[in-house]
Motif scaffolding. Sequence first.
Motif, PDB file in Angstrom:
ATOM      1  N   ILE A   1       0.866  -1.188   0.000  1.00 29.84           N
ATOM      2  CA  ILE A   1       0.000   0.000   0.000  1.00 29.84           C
ATOM      3  C   ILE A   1       0.897   1.230   0.000  1.00 29.84           C
ATOM      4  CG2 ILE A   1      -1.690   1.333   1.344  1.00 29.84           C
ATOM      5  CD1 ILE A   1      -2.483  -1.347   2.700  1.00 29.84           C
ATOM      6  N   PRO A   2       0.761   2.096  -1.015  1.00 27.67           N
ATOM      7  CA  PRO A   2       1.573   3.312  -1.030  1.00 27.67           C
ATOM      8  C   PRO A   2       1.198   4.227   0.139  1.00 27.67           C
ATOM      9  CG  PRO A   2       0.651   2.866  -3.203  1.00 27.67           C
ATOM     10  CD  PRO A   2      -0.041   1.951  -2.234  1.00 27.67           C
ATOM     11  N   VAL A   3       2.227   4.717   0.815  1.00 27.18           N
ATOM     12  CA  VAL A   3       2.017   5.603   1.963  1.00 27.18           C
ATOM     13  C   VAL A   3       2.496   7.019   1.633  1.00 27.18           C
ATOM     14  CG1 VAL A   3       2.818   6.054   4.313  1.00 27.18           C
ATOM     15  CG2 VAL A   3       2.116   3.741   3.666  1.00 27.18           C
ATOM     16  N   LEU A   4       3.631   7.092   0.947  1.00 26.50           N
ATOM     17  CA  LEU A   4       4.190   8.379   0.521  1.00 26.50           C
ATOM     18  C   LEU A   4       4.946   8.124  -0.776  1.00 26.50           C
ATOM     19  CD1 LEU A   4       4.878  11.406   1.215  1.00 26.50           C
ATOM     20  CD2 LEU A   4       6.896  10.539   2.411  1.00 26.50           C
ATOM     21  N   LEU A   5       4.949   9.104  -1.673  1.00 24.97           N
ATOM     22  CA  LEU A   5       5.713   8.934  -2.907  1.00 24.97           C
ATOM     23  C   LEU A   5       6.253  10.276  -3.374  1.00 24.97           C
ATOM     24  CD1 LEU A   5       3.303   8.363  -5.970  1.00 24.97           C
ATOM     25  CD2 LEU A   5       2.686   9.526  -3.862  1.00 24.97           C
ATOM     26  N   LEU A   6       7.352  10.200  -4.109  1.00 23.01           N
ATOM     27  CA  LEU A   6       7.950  11.418  -4.666  1.00 23.01           C
ATOM     28  C   LEU A   6       8.327  11.172  -6.117  1.00 23.01           C
ATOM     29  CD1 LEU A   6       9.131  14.296  -4.372  1.00 23.01           C
ATOM     30  CD2 LEU A   6      11.250  13.231  -3.578  1.00 23.01           C
ATOM     31  N   ASP A   7       7.886  12.098  -6.947  1.00 26.70           N
ATOM     32  CA  ASP A   7       8.192  12.061  -8.376  1.00 26.70           C
ATOM     33  C   ASP A   7       9.632  12.527  -8.575  1.00 26.70           C
ATOM     34  OD1 ASP A   7       8.212  12.344 -11.141  1.00 26.70           O
ATOM     35  OD2 ASP A   7       6.234  13.313 -11.223  1.00 26.70           O
ATOM     36  N   VAL A   8      10.488  11.666  -9.130  1.00 24.34           N
ATOM     37  CA  VAL A   8      11.852  12.115  -9.406  1.00 24.34           C
ATOM     38  C   VAL A   8      12.146  12.189 -10.911  1.00 24.34           C
ATOM     39  CG1 VAL A   8      12.816  11.519  -7.149  1.00 24.34           C
ATOM     40  CG2 VAL A   8      12.857   9.797  -8.954  1.00 24.34           C
ATOM     41  N   TRP A   9      11.078  12.277 -11.718  1.00 23.83           N
ATOM     42  CA  TRP A   9      11.273  12.601 -13.133  1.00 23.83           C
ATOM     43  C   TRP A   9      11.810  14.039 -13.197  1.00 23.83           C
ATOM     44  CZ3 TRP A   9       8.721  10.463 -17.884  1.00 23.83           C
ATOM     45  CH2 TRP A   9       8.264   9.151 -17.702  1.00 23.83           C
ATOM     46  N   GLU A  10      12.644  14.332 -14.192  1.00 21.90           N
ATOM     47  CA  GLU A  10      13.174  15.703 -14.301  1.00 21.90           C
ATOM     48  C   GLU A  10      12.068  16.739 -14.444  1.00 21.90           C
ATOM     49  OE1 GLU A  10      16.134  15.949 -17.362  1.00 21.90           O
ATOM     50  OE2 GLU A  10      17.725  15.329 -15.978  1.00 21.90           O
ATOM     51  N   HIS A  11      10.943  16.365 -15.074  1.00 21.00           N
ATOM     52  CA  HIS A  11       9.876  17.356 -15.270  1.00 21.00           C
ATOM     53  C   HIS A  11       9.299  17.846 -13.933  1.00 21.00           C
ATOM     54  CE1 HIS A  11       6.814  13.803 -15.601  1.00 21.00           C
ATOM     55  NE2 HIS A  11       6.615  14.382 -14.443  1.00 21.00           N
ATOM     56  N   ALA A  12       9.550  17.085 -12.861  1.00 23.08           N
ATOM     57  CA  ALA A  12       9.017  17.453 -11.546  1.00 23.08           C
ATOM     58  C   ALA A  12       9.830  18.562 -10.878  1.00 23.08           C
ATOM     59  CB  ALA A  12       8.988  16.224 -10.641  1.00 23.08           C
ATOM     60  N   TYR A  13      11.065  18.772 -11.354  1.00 21.44           N
ATOM     61  CA  TYR A  13      11.922  19.729 -10.637  1.00 21.44           C
ATOM     62  C   TYR A  13      12.853  20.567 -11.507  1.00 21.44           C
ATOM     63  CZ  TYR A  13      15.452  15.976 -11.146  1.00 21.44           C
ATOM     64  OH  TYR A  13      16.310  15.023 -11.643  1.00 21.44           O
ATOM     65  N   TYR A  14      12.939  20.278 -12.798  1.00 19.79           N
ATOM     66  CA  TYR A  14      14.007  20.867 -13.615  1.00 19.79           C
ATOM     67  C   TYR A  14      13.945  22.393 -13.728  1.00 19.79           C
ATOM     68  CZ  TYR A  14      18.026  20.481 -16.611  1.00 19.79           C
ATOM     69  OH  TYR A  14      19.296  20.563 -17.098  1.00 19.79           O
ATOM     70  N   LEU A  15      12.740  22.961 -13.820  1.00 25.16           N
ATOM     71  CA  LEU A  15      12.603  24.424 -13.973  1.00 25.16           C
ATOM     72  C   LEU A  15      13.272  25.169 -12.826  1.00 25.16           C
ATOM     73  CD1 LEU A  15       8.943  25.130 -15.167  1.00 25.16           C
ATOM     74  CD2 LEU A  15      11.068  25.376 -16.464  1.00 25.16           C
ATOM     75  N   LYS A  16      13.071  24.658 -11.618  1.00 25.58           N
ATOM     76  CA  LYS A  16      13.622  25.349 -10.449  1.00 25.58           C
ATOM     77  C   LYS A  16      15.000  24.834 -10.042  1.00 25.58           C
ATOM     78  CE  LYS A  16      12.595  26.597  -5.666  1.00 25.58           C
ATOM     79  NZ  LYS A  16      12.822  28.031  -5.780  1.00 25.58           N
ATOM     80  N   TYR A  17      15.188  23.522 -10.125  1.00 28.13           N
ATOM     81  CA  TYR A  17      16.414  22.925  -9.567  1.00 28.13           C
ATOM     82  C   TYR A  17      17.403  22.456 -10.627  1.00 28.13           C
ATOM     83  CZ  TYR A  17      13.788  22.961  -5.197  1.00 28.13           C
ATOM     84  OH  TYR A  17      13.073  23.353  -4.089  1.00 28.13           O
ATOM     85  N   GLN A  18      17.047  22.535 -11.908  1.00 31.57           N
ATOM     86  CA  GLN A  18      17.875  22.010 -12.995  1.00 31.57           C
ATOM     87  C   GLN A  18      18.335  20.591 -12.643  1.00 31.57           C
ATOM     88  OE1 GLN A  18      18.850  25.448 -11.842  1.00 31.57           O
ATOM     89  NE2 GLN A  18      17.009  25.878 -13.032  1.00 31.57           N
ATOM     90  N   SER A  19      19.630  20.339 -12.668  1.00 33.17           N
ATOM     91  CA  SER A  19      20.080  18.956 -12.442  1.00 33.17           C
ATOM     92  C   SER A  19      20.257  18.616 -10.959  1.00 33.17           C
ATOM     93  CB  SER A  19      21.396  18.724 -13.188  1.00 33.17           C
ATOM     94  OG  SER A  19      22.361  19.636 -12.697  1.00 33.17           O
ATOM     95  N   LYS A  20      19.872  19.549 -10.073  1.00 30.93           N
ATOM     96  CA  LYS A  20      20.118  19.326  -8.642  1.00 30.93           C
ATOM     97  C   LYS A  20      18.960  18.571  -7.980  1.00 30.93           C
ATOM     98  CE  LYS A  20      21.093  23.823  -8.005  1.00 30.93           C
ATOM     99  NZ  LYS A  20      21.365  24.497  -9.274  1.00 30.93           N
ATOM    100  N   ARG A  21      18.852  17.311  -8.316  1.00 28.68           N
ATOM    101  CA  ARG A  21      17.763  16.498  -7.770  1.00 28.68           C
ATOM    102  C   ARG A  21      17.816  16.459  -6.238  1.00 28.68           C
ATOM    103  NH1 ARG A  21      16.660  10.181  -9.440  1.00 28.68           N
ATOM    104  NH2 ARG A  21      16.239  11.055 -11.508  1.00 28.68           N
ATOM    105  N   ALA A  22      19.028  16.422  -5.687  1.00 32.35           N
ATOM    106  CA  ALA A  22      19.177  16.327  -4.221  1.00 32.35           C
ATOM    107  C   ALA A  22      18.513  17.508  -3.511  1.00 32.35           C
ATOM    108  CB  ALA A  22      20.659  16.254  -3.859  1.00 32.35           C
TER     109      ALA A  22
END
Length: 225
Positions: free
Chosen positions: A182-203
Amino acid sequence: MKRTYFTLLFCISALAWASAQFKLPSLTYRYSALEPYIDSTTMYIHLNNHHAAYVNNLNKTLEKYPDLQQLSIEELLANLNKVPTDIQTAIKNNGGGHYNHSLFWTLLAPVSSSKISPALEQKLSKSFGSLDAFKVEFEKAALSRFGSGWVWLIKNNTGDLQIISTPNQESPIMSSADVKGIPVLLLDVWEHAYYLKYQSKRAAYVKAFWNVVNWQEVEKRVDQK
Ligand code: MN
């Protein structure tokens, strides 16, 4: 100007989906509610372009399958192995995309609106050592997911909390999943989820995520029987 364009695009899209089985959900908070951790342009595009495309393509895939249109998205993914083989991949990608994003929006909350309860913190500490240790392990899974995918906290089949990651739009509710739960928490780590603001800085994006987690929703899912 940008706003007008987006509104127009949204109205046209809404008309196109009016009769479709699966529908794009609305957010319960404003696009800007997660600023500065997740910016409003990213939220807008993520919902109305990326998520919408999954919904649209899923409905197109199911056009000739009225039986499958009767299923909920959860039922569809849990029975992926039983759908006709020529549409399995399309359902895995687009149905998975619809399910994952729909769930993701509900597990985010406006900045400073959600605090973790002592009970939930205790449960996470019991499984991972401490809340901080849980976060470290979750972040590690998010960073080691190569390419596109998701990181999850799930309640697995033995009832234990476990961190996993999946590629692309796969999820632990799919019949094909290596680890189910059963999913409890999830995070999208596709680049489209963060690239505009964080570019390649996924961390940096993954660390920022903790400021906008909907802990009440997490707790509800942990306590789900
Ligand atoms: Mn996404």
